[in-house]
Design a protein around this motif. Sequence first.
Motif, mmCIF file in Angstrom:
data_model
loop_
_atom_site.group_PDB
_atom_site.id
_atom_site.type_symbol
_atom_site.label_atom_id
_atom_site.label_comp_id
_atom_site.label_asym_id
_atom_site.label_seq_id
_atom_site.Cartn_x
_atom_site.Cartn_y
_atom_site.Cartn_z
ATOM 1 N N VAL A 66 36.195 5.521 -10.971
ATOM 2 C CA VAL A 66 36.181 4.779 -12.235
ATOM 3 C C VAL A 66 34.763 4.337 -12.581
ATOM 4 O O VAL A 66 34.344 4.409 -13.743
ATOM 5 C CB VAL A 66 37.146 3.570 -12.184
ATOM 6 N N GLN A 67 34.005 3.899 -11.601
ATOM 7 C CA GLN A 67 32.623 3.497 -11.855
ATOM 8 C C GLN A 67 31.795 4.674 -12.354
ATOM 9 O O GLN A 67 31.022 4.539 -13.305
ATOM 10 C CB GLN A 67 31.993 2.919 -10.580
ATOM 11 N N LYS A 68 31.976 5.833 -11.739
ATOM 12 C CA LYS A 68 31.244 7.029 -12.178
ATOM 13 C C LYS A 68 31.671 7.439 -13.581
ATOM 14 O O LYS A 68 30.835 7.821 -14.401
ATOM 15 C CB LYS A 68 31.492 8.183 -11.203
ATOM 16 N N ALA A 69 32.972 7.380 -13.858
ATOM 17 C CA ALA A 69 33.486 7.759 -15.177
ATOM 18 C C ALA A 69 32.938 6.816 -16.248
ATOM 19 O O ALA A 69 32.570 7.258 -17.344
ATOM 20 C CB ALA A 69 35.011 7.753 -15.181
ATOM 21 N N TRP A 70 32.884 5.519 -15.955
ATOM 22 C CA TRP A 70 32.347 4.543 -16.921
ATOM 23 C C TRP A 70 30.899 4.905 -17.267
ATOM 24 O O TRP A 70 30.515 4.951 -18.427
ATOM 25 C CB TRP A 70 32.434 3.127 -16.352
ATOM 26 N N LYS A 71 30.091 5.179 -16.229
ATOM 27 C CA LYS A 71 28.685 5.502 -16.467
ATOM 28 C C LYS A 71 28.530 6.769 -17.293
ATOM 29 O O LYS A 71 27.704 6.831 -18.188
ATOM 30 C CB LYS A 71 27.941 5.646 -15.140
ATOM 31 N N SER A 72 29.332 7.773 -17.002
ATOM 32 C CA SER A 72 29.174 9.031 -17.723
ATOM 33 C C SER A 72 29.709 8.949 -19.151
ATOM 34 O O SER A 72 29.139 9.543 -20.059
ATOM 35 C CB SER A 72 29.854 10.176 -16.969
ATOM 36 N N LEU A 73 30.783 8.195 -19.381
ATOM 37 C CA LEU A 73 31.379 8.119 -20.709
ATOM 38 C C LEU A 73 30.649 7.157 -21.639
ATOM 39 O O LEU A 73 30.561 7.398 -22.840
ATOM 40 C CB LEU A 73 32.848 7.699 -20.611
ATOM 41 N N MET A 74 30.145 6.070 -21.121
ATOM 42 C CA MET A 74 29.562 5.039 -21.974
ATOM 43 C C MET A 74 28.120 5.320 -22.364
ATOM 44 O O MET A 74 27.637 4.808 -23.360
ATOM 45 C CB MET A 74 29.644 3.668 -21.288
ATOM 46 N N GLY A 75 27.410 6.078 -21.602
ATOM 47 C CA GLY A 75 26.037 6.420 -21.968
ATOM 48 C C GLY A 75 25.039 5.331 -21.610
ATOM 49 O O GLY A 75 25.395 4.238 -21.164
ATOM 50 N N ASN A 76 23.774 5.620 -21.845
ATOM 51 C CA ASN A 76 22.686 4.713 -21.451
ATOM 52 C C ASN A 76 22.708 3.388 -22.195
ATOM 53 O O ASN A 76 22.364 2.357 -21.635
ATOM 54 C CB ASN A 76 21.332 5.393 -21.646
ATOM 55 N N GLY A 77 23.086 3.404 -23.466
ATOM 56 C CA GLY A 77 23.088 2.174 -24.256
ATOM 57 C C GLY A 77 23.993 1.115 -23.674
ATOM 58 O O GLY A 77 23.592 -0.040 -23.490
ATOM 59 N N LEU A 103 40.747 -2.831 -14.998
ATOM 60 C CA LEU A 103 39.317 -2.615 -14.876
ATOM 61 C C LEU A 103 38.587 -3.832 -15.428
ATOM 62 O O LEU A 103 38.783 -4.216 -16.576
ATOM 63 C CB LEU A 103 38.896 -1.362 -15.657
ATOM 64 N N TYR A 104 37.769 -4.459 -14.590
ATOM 65 C CA TYR A 104 36.970 -5.610 -14.990
ATOM 66 C C TYR A 104 35.535 -5.136 -15.203
ATOM 67 O O TYR A 104 34.918 -4.591 -14.295
ATOM 68 C CB TYR A 104 37.002 -6.706 -13.919
ATOM 69 N N VAL A 105 35.024 -5.349 -16.419
ATOM 70 C CA VAL A 105 33.673 -4.922 -16.749
ATOM 71 C C VAL A 105 32.872 -6.154 -17.149
ATOM 72 O O VAL A 105 33.238 -6.866 -18.075
ATOM 73 C CB VAL A 105 33.676 -3.898 -17.901
ATOM 74 N N SER A 106 31.791 -6.399 -16.428
ATOM 75 C CA SER A 106 30.909 -7.526 -16.714
ATOM 76 C C SER A 106 29.728 -7.024 -17.538
ATOM 77 O O SER A 106 29.003 -6.120 -17.110
ATOM 78 C CB SER A 106 30.426 -8.136 -15.399
ATOM 79 N N LEU A 107 29.559 -7.601 -18.726
ATOM 80 C CA LEU A 107 28.498 -7.186 -19.644
ATOM 81 C C LEU A 107 27.536 -8.343 -19.891
ATOM 82 O O LEU A 107 27.951 -9.500 -19.929
ATOM 83 C CB LEU A 107 29.102 -6.725 -20.975
ATOM 84 N N VAL A 152 43.644 3.461 -14.933
ATOM 85 C CA VAL A 152 43.353 2.229 -15.663
ATOM 86 C C VAL A 152 44.463 1.985 -16.696
ATOM 87 O O VAL A 152 44.761 2.857 -17.505
ATOM 88 C CB VAL A 152 41.992 2.313 -16.373
ATOM 89 N N LYS A 153 45.051 0.797 -16.637
ATOM 90 C CA LYS A 153 46.066 0.424 -17.628
ATOM 91 C C LYS A 153 45.602 -0.716 -18.516
ATOM 92 O O LYS A 153 46.139 -0.927 -19.591
ATOM 93 C CB LYS A 153 47.379 0.042 -16.933
ATOM 94 N N GLU A 154 44.600 -1.466 -18.055
ATOM 95 C CA GLU A 154 44.091 -2.599 -18.812
ATOM 96 C C GLU A 154 42.607 -2.778 -18.529
ATOM 97 O O GLU A 154 42.138 -2.490 -17.429
ATOM 98 C CB GLU A 154 44.854 -3.874 -18.411
ATOM 99 N N ILE A 155 41.874 -3.264 -19.536
ATOM 100 C CA ILE A 155 40.450 -3.541 -19.374
ATOM 101 C C ILE A 155 40.200 -5.000 -19.729
ATOM 102 O O ILE A 155 40.677 -5.480 -20.751
ATOM 103 C CB ILE A 155 39.582 -2.641 -20.274
ATOM 104 N N VAL A 156 39.457 -5.678 -18.868
ATOM 105 C CA VAL A 156 39.039 -7.063 -19.125
ATOM 106 C C VAL A 156 37.513 -7.034 -19.209
ATOM 107 O O VAL A 156 36.835 -6.665 -18.258
ATOM 108 C CB VAL A 156 39.501 -8.008 -18.000
ATOM 109 N N LEU A 157 37.011 -7.413 -20.371
ATOM 110 C CA LEU A 157 35.559 -7.462 -20.591
ATOM 111 C C LEU A 157 35.092 -8.903 -20.421
ATOM 112 O O LEU A 157 35.635 -9.810 -21.029
ATOM 113 C CB LEU A 157 35.225 -6.952 -21.993
#
Length: 98
Positions: free
Chosen positions: A33-44, A59-63, A92-97
């Motif tokens: 999942v970490q690798k997929a996030w990096k590849s799908l979301m891009g550098n920005g 999936l918990y994502v800290s921004l 992944v069934k849910e995302i918490v930002l």
Amino acid sequence: MAKRLSNESPIGDVLKEFIEVNKLQSGMDKIDVQKAWKSLMGNGVNSYTNEVILKGSTLYVSLSSAVLRQELSYGKQKIIVMLNEELRKEVVKEIVLR
């Protein structure tokens, strides 16, 4: 006890059996999942991403950017679909930002 594979088994089959017998799939999913996030979301997006943690099917994502967090919150369902397609299974069934 694990079933014994023949000496001529492909390495992929041996690794799958090892992961299954030792119950390592959840750990592999976390890394995938970490690798997929990096590849799908891009550098920005990745430049503002501090942490990507999978707990269960959430999936918990800290921004570090509140503006980006708000923008991504509008497309949570699309992100979930994209991640699961990338992983070729429903992880992944849910995302918490945060």
